[in-house]
Design an enzyme around this catalytic site. Structure first.
Site, PDB file in Angstrom:
ATOM      1  N   HIS A  74       0.937  -1.317  -0.144  1.00 23.17           N
ATOM      2  CA  HIS A  74       0.033   0.138   0.118  1.00 23.17           C
ATOM      3  C   HIS A  74       0.777   1.257   0.019  1.00 23.17           C
ATOM      4  CE1 HIS A  74      -3.972  -1.820   1.662  1.00 23.17           C
ATOM      5  NE2 HIS A  74      -3.320  -2.559   0.589  1.00 23.17           N
ATOM      6  N   TYR A 199      -9.254   4.892   7.624  1.00 27.70           N
ATOM      7  CA  TYR A 199      -9.346   5.311   8.820  1.00 27.70           C
ATOM      8  C   TYR A 199     -10.632   6.490   8.644  1.00 27.70           C
ATOM      9  CZ  TYR A 199      -5.146   3.150  10.466  1.00 27.70           C
ATOM     10  OH  TYR A 199      -4.130   2.116  10.693  1.00 27.70           O
ATOM     11  N   PRO A 288      -4.538  -0.166  19.318  1.00 27.48           N
ATOM     12  CA  PRO A 288      -4.076  -0.784  17.531  1.00 27.48           C
ATOM     13  C   PRO A 288      -4.132   0.543  16.487  1.00 27.48           C
ATOM     14  CG  PRO A 288      -6.228  -1.356  18.473  1.00 27.48           C
ATOM     15  CD  PRO A 288      -5.600  -0.991  19.451  1.00 27.48           C
ATOM     16  N   LYS A 292       0.963  -0.550  15.301  1.00 29.61           N
ATOM     17  CA  LYS A 292       2.615  -0.435  15.583  1.00 29.61           C
ATOM     18  C   LYS A 292       2.871  -1.855  16.500  1.00 29.61           C
ATOM     19  CE  LYS A 292       3.538   3.263  13.789  1.00 29.61           C
ATOM     20  NZ  LYS A 292       3.726   2.668  12.250  1.00 29.61           N
ATOM     21  N   TYR A 380       3.590   6.683  10.327  1.00 32.27           N
ATOM     22  CA  TYR A 380       3.271   5.362  10.103  1.00 32.27           C
ATOM     23  C   TYR A 380       4.015   4.550   9.339  1.00 32.27           C
ATOM     24  CZ  TYR A 380      -1.149   2.665   9.131  1.00 32.27           C
ATOM     25  OH  TYR A 380      -1.877   1.745   9.240  1.00 32.27           O
TER      26      TYR A 380
HETATM   27  C1  PHB Z   1      -5.419  -4.772  10.533  1.00 29.73           C
HETATM   28  O1  PHB Z   1      -5.252  -5.075   9.186  1.00 29.73           O
HETATM   29  O2  PHB Z   1      -5.554  -5.883  11.279  1.00 29.73           O
HETATM   30  C2  PHB Z   1      -5.112  -3.295  11.184  1.00 29.73           C
HETATM   31  C3  PHB Z   1      -4.579  -2.502  10.187  1.00 29.73           C
HETATM   32  C4  PHB Z   1      -4.513  -0.901  10.864  1.00 29.73           C
HETATM   33  C5  PHB Z   1      -4.527  -0.821  12.031  1.00 29.73           C
HETATM   34  C6  PHB Z   1      -5.220  -2.006  12.893  1.00 29.73           C
HETATM   35  C7  PHB Z   1      -5.258  -3.197  12.491  1.00 29.73           C
HETATM   36  O3  PHB Z   1      -4.335   0.247  12.635  1.00 29.73           O
END
Ligand code: PHB
Ligand code: APR
Length: 391
Positions: A74, A199, A288, A292, A380
């Site tokens: 990505h 997000y 989460p 990280k 990130y």
């Molecule tokens: C996930 O793909 O499980 C995932 C992705 C981004 C996050 C948390 C979990 O911030």
């Protein structure tokens, strides 16, 4: 029964398994003790985003082949708020991408690599006690069914996660924050609605759209930390995801995994005591939101493996002594970013509308200012694995 090895490792999560693999690459023997079965360890659905540096580490150590074949590169993420979607292009801003590849796939790849190389992973073996940590003959007592055994070693690495026994054996200061939020997460057989992660900051709460493959989506909804799953029949989950993510066409699919996790931050200082070293979730937990947790775990064991290799080469304790200090820059950088992302995107429990307006203002700034979006992109793509804790 008594056995001996060079490094006794508790836990076959990403931290314990990668440590065992890196040590083997350096010619150092280890035994991994894992309380769960292989089937359980390989099936546990967890995180899925690898920073650039974490993917490089796996690749360089020789376990990146399937990751590079099946992982999804990505170049950025989407931020969804106030009815609009904005793409933050990490590649353009930092020259780095991220890789979406499930933690359970990394666990499978590492278990296969260790077993093929003749490595020892004892499944359904529960570490019950640690001894001799401040001397030079540490010992792990463990149990398989009714049989108690001892594993003597030169060093113990407690990679035993958030609920293990390693943490209790370190006289440490504990820095902790408990959030009122939880994440209801599903893994579902449905094609991702968007090419990259979304997000979403919505008045009803945060939502996240992630994925594992062209047919499997990983989706999350903010709920209260103590929320009861019974309040979330499948139809409600899909409806709320469509609304918060602004994806009215998101197709409901078979739910393969479902659970609620409360958000939590924790750091232990120091991460070591005598000949015991903590790595991964045993030493620190991040919420989460910044993706990280796994990246920190992998970076910890990279540092620890180097320090142990230096000791076995020359009996030098310099890197081992510096282990905590080497890790903490990264750990606190990642904590700060994870707390920032959590505050930026989650609805406050009281539904504080002033706070929501502040979030929208910050999100708008993040998407309009190249300086602000570059900061997000740097964090990130590299906060957890950059060795200087920077970029
Ligand atoms: C996930 O793909 O499980 C995932 C992705 C981004 C996050 C948390 C979990 O911030
Ligand atoms: N004896 C043996 N094994 C144990 C014991 C014990 N007493 N206690 C815990 N374990 C095992 C657990 O069953 C688990 O498999 O230790 C392992 C710890 O693995 P993880 O929880 O995956 O922790 P870690 O390797 O540090 O990886 C951190 O996990 O929670 C996510 O977001 C987090 O992605 C991050 C990653």
């Amino acid at each position: 029964m008594k056995e001996r090895t060079q490094v006794g490792i508790i836990g076959a999560g990403p931290a314990g398994l990668l440590l065992s693999h890196l040590l083997a690459n350096a010619g150092i023997e280890s035994v991994v003790l894992e309380v769960r079965s292989r089937h359980y360890a390989e099936g546990r659905v967890r995180a899925g985003v690898l920073e650039h540096g974490a993917a490089e580490l796996l690749r360089a150590s020789g376990v990146g082949e399937r990751m590079d074949r099946e992982g999804l590169v990505h170049r950025g993420i989407n931020l969804q708020f106030a009815g609009e979607r904005h793409h933050i292009d990490f590649m353009d801003l930092t020259g780095r991408t991220i890789l979406v590849y499930g933690q359970q796939e990394i666990v499978k790849d590492l278990i296969t690599a260790r077993l093929q190389a003749g490595g020892q992973i004892l499944f359904e073996a529960e570490a019950k006690g640690l001894g001799g940590i401040v001397g030079d003959r540490p010992l792990i007592t463990y149990r398989v069914e009714e049989d108690e055994s001892e594993l003597g070693c030169d060093f113990i690495a407690a990679c035993d996660g958030a609920h293990g026994i390693g943490r209790e054996a370190v006289p440490a200061t504990v820095y902790e924050r408990v959030y009122p939020h939880g994440w209801l997460g599903i893994l579902a057989r449905t094609p991702p609605a968007e090419r990259e992660l979304i997000y979403a900051c919505h008045e009803n709460g945060f939502a996240l759209h992630s994925m594992r493959s062209p047919d499997i989506s990983r989706l999350y909804l903010q709920v209260a930390a103590d929320e009861d799953l019974a309040n979330w029949p499948e139809a409600r989950i899909w409806e709320e995801l469509r609304l918060r993510l602004a994806e009215p066409e998101l197709r409901a699919g078979e739910i393969l995994d479902l659970g609620i996790t409360a958000l939590h931050s924790l750091v232990l200082e120091p991460m070591q005591h005598g000949r015991l070293y903590l790595a991964g979730d045993s030493a620190h937990i991040v919420p989460p939101t910044g993706a990280k947790g796994m990246n920190l775990a992998l970076a910890d064991v990279q540092t620890l493996a180097r320090a142990l290799a230096a000791w076995y080469r020359s009996k030098s304790t310099t890197l081992l002594d510096a282990y905590t200090r080497s890790c903490l820059n990264r750990v606190w950088r990642a904590q700060q970013f994870s707390a920032f992302m959590t505050g930026l995107l989650h609805r406050t429990p009281a539904g504080d509308l002033f706070e929501h307006r502040l979030q929208l203002a910050q999100l708008s700034y993040l998407t309009r200012s190249r300086a602000a979006s570059t900061s997000l992109a740097e964090n990130y793509t590299s906060a957890a694995t950059a060795m200087d804790g920077g970029t």
